[in-house]
Design a protein around this motif. Structure first.
Motif, short mmCIF file in Angstrom:
data_model
loop_
_atom_site.label_atom_id
_atom_site.label_comp_id
_atom_site.label_asym_id
_atom_site.label_seq_id
_atom_site.Cartn_x
_atom_site.Cartn_y
_atom_site.Cartn_z
N ALA A 1 -12.01 -2.25 19.53
CA ALA A 1 -12.13 -3.66 19.90
C ALA A 1 -12.12 -4.58 18.68
N SER A 2 -12.45 -4.04 17.51
CA SER A 2 -12.53 -4.84 16.29
C SER A 2 -11.31 -4.71 15.38
N ALA A 3 -10.48 -3.72 15.61
CA ALA A 3 -9.39 -3.39 14.69
C ALA A 3 -8.31 -4.47 14.65
N ASP A 4 -7.80 -4.67 13.44
CA ASP A 4 -6.63 -5.55 13.26
C ASP A 4 -5.34 -4.75 13.41
N ARG A 5 -5.39 -3.47 12.99
CA ARG A 5 -4.24 -2.57 13.11
C ARG A 5 -4.73 -1.22 13.63
N VAL A 6 -4.01 -0.67 14.61
CA VAL A 6 -4.36 0.63 15.18
C VAL A 6 -3.17 1.57 14.94
N GLN B 1 -2.86 -0.21 3.79
CA GLN B 1 -2.96 -1.23 2.75
C GLN B 1 -3.05 -2.58 3.45
N GLY B 2 -3.51 -3.54 2.73
CA GLY B 2 -3.64 -4.86 3.31
C GLY B 2 -5.07 -5.15 3.71
N SER B 3 -5.24 -6.30 4.31
CA SER B 3 -6.59 -6.71 4.69
C SER B 3 -6.83 -6.43 6.17
N GLY B 4 -8.07 -6.50 6.55
CA GLY B 4 -8.45 -6.30 7.94
C GLY B 4 -8.87 -4.88 8.22
N LEU B 5 -9.43 -4.69 9.40
CA LEU B 5 -9.93 -3.39 9.82
C LEU B 5 -8.79 -2.55 10.38
#
Length: 67
Positions: free
Chosen positions: A20-25, A55-59
């Motif tokens: 539910a919190s992920a930016d990328r799965v 790589q990159g930002s977010g969860l």
């Protein structure tokens, strides 16, 4: 995260929160769409055959079925 069941109702609370919190799965091809549906609507769903070099930002969450 490694899943033991293909049933989305069997997700642990921790797994459900991570999705539910992920930016990328990132996910393997055998992960059921019903599991991926538990991710945020705007999260990128990225198929992969091996753990990603995230790589990159977010969860980022990496989902695979237990063998």
């Amino acid at each position: 995260m490694t899943l033991a069941s293909r049933d989305p109702d069997d997700l642990t609370l921790r797994q459900a929160r991570a999705l539910a919190s992920a930016d990328r799965v990132y996910h393997r091809s055998d992960v059921p769409p019903a599991i991926l549906d538990r991710a945020r609507a705007d999260a990128a769903r990225i198929p992969c055959d091996a753990p990603p070099d995230a790589q990159g930002s977010g969860l980022v969450v990496d989902v695979a079925m237990r063998a």
